[in-house]
Scaffold this motif. Structure first.
Motif, PDB file in Angstrom:
ATOM      1  N   VAL A   1     -72.107  -1.290   9.422  1.00 43.79           N
ATOM      2  CA  VAL A   1     -72.070  -1.240  10.886  1.00 43.79           C
ATOM      3  C   VAL A   1     -73.383  -0.677  11.427  1.00 43.79           C
ATOM      4  CG1 VAL A   1     -70.870  -0.296  12.896  1.00 43.79           C
ATOM      5  CG2 VAL A   1     -69.567  -0.894  10.849  1.00 43.79           C
ATOM      6  N   PRO A   2     -74.230  -1.531  12.024  1.00 44.53           N
ATOM      7  CA  PRO A   2     -75.445  -1.032  12.662  1.00 44.53           C
ATOM      8  C   PRO A   2     -75.089  -0.305  13.958  1.00 44.53           C
ATOM      9  CG  PRO A   2     -75.257  -3.411  12.966  1.00 44.53           C
ATOM     10  CD  PRO A   2     -74.093  -2.993  12.128  1.00 44.53           C
ATOM     11  N   MET A   3     -75.740   0.816  14.204  1.00 40.16           N
ATOM     12  CA  MET A   3     -75.477   1.591  15.427  1.00 40.16           C
ATOM     13  C   MET A   3     -76.728   1.599  16.294  1.00 40.16           C
ATOM     14  SD  MET A   3     -73.447   4.709  13.543  1.00 40.16           S
ATOM     15  CE  MET A   3     -73.047   5.664  15.008  1.00 40.16           C
TER      16      MET A   3
ATOM     17  N   VAL B   1     -77.449  -0.763  18.557  1.00 41.38           N
ATOM     18  CA  VAL B   1     -77.959  -2.121  18.783  1.00 41.38           C
ATOM     19  C   VAL B   1     -77.006  -2.955  19.630  1.00 41.38           C
ATOM     20  CG1 VAL B   1     -79.316  -2.181  16.665  1.00 41.38           C
ATOM     21  CG2 VAL B   1     -76.913  -2.926  16.618  1.00 41.38           C
ATOM     22  N   GLY B   2     -76.069  -2.306  20.324  1.00 35.88           N
ATOM     23  CA  GLY B   2     -75.128  -3.050  21.133  1.00 35.88           C
ATOM     24  C   GLY B   2     -73.865  -3.399  20.383  1.00 35.88           C
ATOM     25  N   VAL B   3     -72.993  -4.142  21.056  1.00 38.82           N
ATOM     26  CA  VAL B   3     -71.671  -4.410  20.473  1.00 38.82           C
ATOM     27  C   VAL B   3     -71.638  -5.585  19.511  1.00 38.82           C
ATOM     28  CG1 VAL B   3     -70.278  -3.403  22.314  1.00 38.82           C
ATOM     29  CG2 VAL B   3     -71.053  -5.774  22.517  1.00 38.82           C
ATOM     30  N   SER B   4     -72.551  -6.519  19.672  1.00 39.84           N
ATOM     31  CA  SER B   4     -72.494  -7.710  18.823  1.00 39.84           C
ATOM     32  C   SER B   4     -73.313  -7.486  17.559  1.00 39.84           C
ATOM     33  CB  SER B   4     -73.040  -8.924  19.571  1.00 39.84           C
ATOM     34  OG  SER B   4     -73.017 -10.051  18.722  1.00 39.84           O
TER      35      SER B   4
ATOM     36  N   ARG C   1     -82.898  -4.147   5.225  1.00 38.66           N
ATOM     37  CA  ARG C   1     -83.059  -5.317   6.090  1.00 38.66           C
ATOM     38  C   ARG C   1     -82.587  -5.028   7.519  1.00 38.66           C
ATOM     39  NH1 ARG C   1     -82.653 -11.143   5.861  1.00 38.66           N
ATOM     40  NH2 ARG C   1     -83.508 -10.975   3.772  1.00 38.66           N
ATOM     41  N   VAL C   2     -81.435  -4.384   7.633  1.00 34.45           N
ATOM     42  CA  VAL C   2     -80.858  -4.128   8.956  1.00 34.45           C
ATOM     43  C   VAL C   2     -81.700  -3.099   9.721  1.00 34.45           C
ATOM     44  CG1 VAL C   2     -78.813  -3.246  10.185  1.00 34.45           C
ATOM     45  CG2 VAL C   2     -78.546  -4.883   8.299  1.00 34.45           C
ATOM     46  N   HIS C   3     -82.233  -2.124   9.018  1.00 38.22           N
ATOM     47  CA  HIS C   3     -83.182  -1.209   9.686  1.00 38.22           C
ATOM     48  C   HIS C   3     -84.432  -1.982  10.124  1.00 38.22           C
ATOM     49  CE1 HIS C   3     -81.121   2.564   9.383  1.00 38.22           C
ATOM     50  NE2 HIS C   3     -81.118   2.605   8.068  1.00 38.22           N
ATOM     51  N   ASP C   4     -84.936  -2.865   9.252  1.00 36.83           N
ATOM     52  CA  ASP C   4     -86.120  -3.673   9.601  1.00 36.83           C
ATOM     53  C   ASP C   4     -85.866  -4.533  10.835  1.00 36.83           C
ATOM     54  OD1 ASP C   4     -87.570  -2.647   7.528  1.00 36.83           O
ATOM     55  OD2 ASP C   4     -87.330  -4.364   6.201  1.00 36.83           O
ATOM     56  N   MET C   5     -84.610  -4.951  11.015  1.00 33.06           N
ATOM     57  CA  MET C   5     -84.261  -5.773  12.173  1.00 33.06           C
ATOM     58  C   MET C   5     -84.159  -4.942  13.451  1.00 33.06           C
ATOM     59  SD  MET C   5     -81.339  -8.202  10.415  1.00 33.06           S
ATOM     60  CE  MET C   5     -80.931  -9.193  11.879  1.00 33.06           C
ATOM     61  N   GLY C   6     -84.299  -3.622  13.326  1.00 30.52           N
ATOM     62  CA  GLY C   6     -84.324  -2.794  14.519  1.00 30.52           C
ATOM     63  C   GLY C   6     -83.194  -1.802  14.684  1.00 30.52           C
ATOM     64  N   ALA C   7     -82.251  -1.802  13.772  1.00 29.74           N
ATOM     65  CA  ALA C   7     -81.145  -0.850  13.913  1.00 29.74           C
ATOM     66  C   ALA C   7     -81.602   0.537  13.465  1.00 29.74           C
ATOM     67  CB  ALA C   7     -79.945  -1.294  13.078  1.00 29.74           C
ATOM     68  N   PRO C   8     -81.563   1.516  14.368  1.00 27.19           N
ATOM     69  CA  PRO C   8     -82.049   2.853  14.013  1.00 27.19           C
ATOM     70  C   PRO C   8     -81.095   3.606  13.092  1.00 27.19           C
ATOM     71  CG  PRO C   8     -81.204   2.835  16.264  1.00 27.19           C
ATOM     72  CD  PRO C   8     -81.168   1.407  15.794  1.00 27.19           C
ATOM     73  N   ARG C   9     -79.829   3.204  13.110  1.00 26.12           N
ATOM     74  CA  ARG C   9     -78.810   3.956  12.365  1.00 26.12           C
ATOM     75  C   ARG C   9     -77.770   2.985  11.817  1.00 26.12           C
ATOM     76  NH1 ARG C   9     -75.399   9.177  14.822  1.00 26.12           N
ATOM     77  NH2 ARG C   9     -74.495   9.807  12.825  1.00 26.12           N
ATOM     78  N   ILE C  10     -77.289   3.267  10.621  1.00 26.24           N
ATOM     79  CA  ILE C  10     -76.273   2.414   9.994  1.00 26.24           C
ATOM     80  C   ILE C  10     -75.200   3.310   9.394  1.00 26.24           C
ATOM     81  CG2 ILE C  10     -75.813   0.727   8.160  1.00 26.24           C
ATOM     82  CD1 ILE C  10     -78.808  -0.029   8.256  1.00 26.24           C
TER      83      ILE C  10
ATOM     84  N   PRO D   1     -67.994   4.797  17.699  1.00 28.82           N
ATOM     85  CA  PRO D   1     -68.133   3.981  18.912  1.00 28.82           C
ATOM     86  C   PRO D   1     -69.342   3.057  18.762  1.00 28.82           C
ATOM     87  CG  PRO D   1     -68.868   6.235  19.326  1.00 28.82           C
ATOM     88  CD  PRO D   1     -68.372   6.200  17.917  1.00 28.82           C
ATOM     89  N   MET D   2     -69.197   1.813  19.194  1.00 29.69           N
ATOM     90  CA  MET D   2     -70.297   0.850  19.116  1.00 29.69           C
ATOM     91  C   MET D   2     -70.731   0.452  20.525  1.00 29.69           C
ATOM     92  SD  MET D   2     -68.658  -1.413  16.021  1.00 29.69           S
ATOM     93  CE  MET D   2     -70.008  -2.589  15.835  1.00 29.69           C
ATOM     94  N   GLY D   3     -72.015   0.179  20.655  1.00 26.38           N
ATOM     95  CA  GLY D   3     -72.525  -0.246  21.960  1.00 26.38           C
ATOM     96  C   GLY D   3     -72.836   0.924  22.882  1.00 26.38           C
ATOM     97  N   VAL D   4     -73.014   2.125  22.334  1.00 24.30           N
ATOM     98  CA  VAL D   4     -73.290   3.310  23.161  1.00 24.30           C
ATOM     99  C   VAL D   4     -74.509   4.080  22.678  1.00 24.30           C
ATOM    100  CG1 VAL D   4     -70.904   3.619  23.890  1.00 24.30           C
ATOM    101  CG2 VAL D   4     -71.703   4.719  21.776  1.00 24.30           C
ATOM    102  N   GLY D   5     -75.328   3.444  21.853  1.00 26.88           N
ATOM    103  CA  GLY D   5     -76.506   4.146  21.357  1.00 26.88           C
ATOM    104  C   GLY D   5     -76.252   4.841  20.032  1.00 26.88           C
TER     105      GLY D   5
END
Lengths: 102, 102, 102, 102
Positions: free
Chosen positions: B10-12, B14-17, B62-71, D11-15
């Protein structure tokens, strides 16, 4: 890459009492030099990815060596690249919110 | 040591999608030559421990490289030394019970 | 509130083979009228919160009745208020990404 | 039926910062009169099944009310019918093993 992990290893086929297997894992993790905190439904671990995941593998090997034919493990693992955050930081940031709202 | 894993990354931040991140992980796992099955709340993976866990690390990278700051990732992982068992075997053994009871 | 759940129930103290317990849970969930999909490391369930969680409790009761003295269950549960999303939608949104990138 | 739960709500979509949502859940659980212990990757909860799972639902409702469009939660839940066991018992039984082996 640093990772914070919550590890819950469940040996199967060895009866209902699993504390000796959990204690053995605790020793494996400590021998690996990892920072760990035991709680009522798992163990929090903090360290470099390879070191932590290598230690989790050693836990599986140790528990199989102790006689468990099957193991099912649940792990939560968190990484972040925006800033450093320790296990203590995570608890403190929630606690600060709770104190601030009191 | 062979392992069957259920991976839910779960990337955090980066929004809901998150489907594009899950699809990227799917590609990472396939590039690593792993047998995988996508389901509605994760991906089942089968392979040797080092290969599988190495691939999971590559998914985080990969997911961090795509811009997700937290996983935050949840993994279930099963090993057994009493016999070989594939992902397909696991589903079939339950299905055989269901059919037998029908 | 609608919820999508991934359920993995592990009976402890009953030996290594757990397929009959998983099959029994499958029947409980179907009897409750829930939409379910079995995979290699759990069961995806879709429905209203109370109905789904009530069914999970019935699974624990059934597996204890079958003789398991102890159960440990791992559940992932997702809710969203921005839009409706079924289990099939989740798989399809990832698949569409994979197809689009092919 | 008594249950020991490990709750990790995301929570997703909240930063990336989620401490205020975790703190809100902490308050919900306390308001429900549950015994809880916060750790670095979740919260341990002890109580009757309906009470605990009702409180988890209230956590989802609260976090959605706070503006999170989507939530993914990982729960581990343990029940046993062979004997009573509290969260403290679980930690102590492992600690006793560690002390005995020291």
């Amino acid at each position: 890459m640093k990772v914070i992990v919550d590890l819950c290893l469940v040996p199967m086929g060895v009866g209902v009492s699993v504390s000796k297997y959990v204690a053995a894992c605790h020793e494996v993790l400590q021998t690996e030099g990892l920072e760990i905190t035991l709680h009522a439904y798992g163990t929090n671990i903090e360290g470099e990815w390879e070191q932590v995941m290598g230690a989790v593998k050693k836990c599986h090997e140790r528990v199989h060596d102790m006689g468990a034919p099957r193991i099912t493990t649940t792990i939560k693992m968190g990484t972040r690249i925006d800033r450093n955050q320790s296990m203590a930081d995570k608890v403190e940031s929630v606690q600060a919110r709770l104190d601030g709202e009191a």
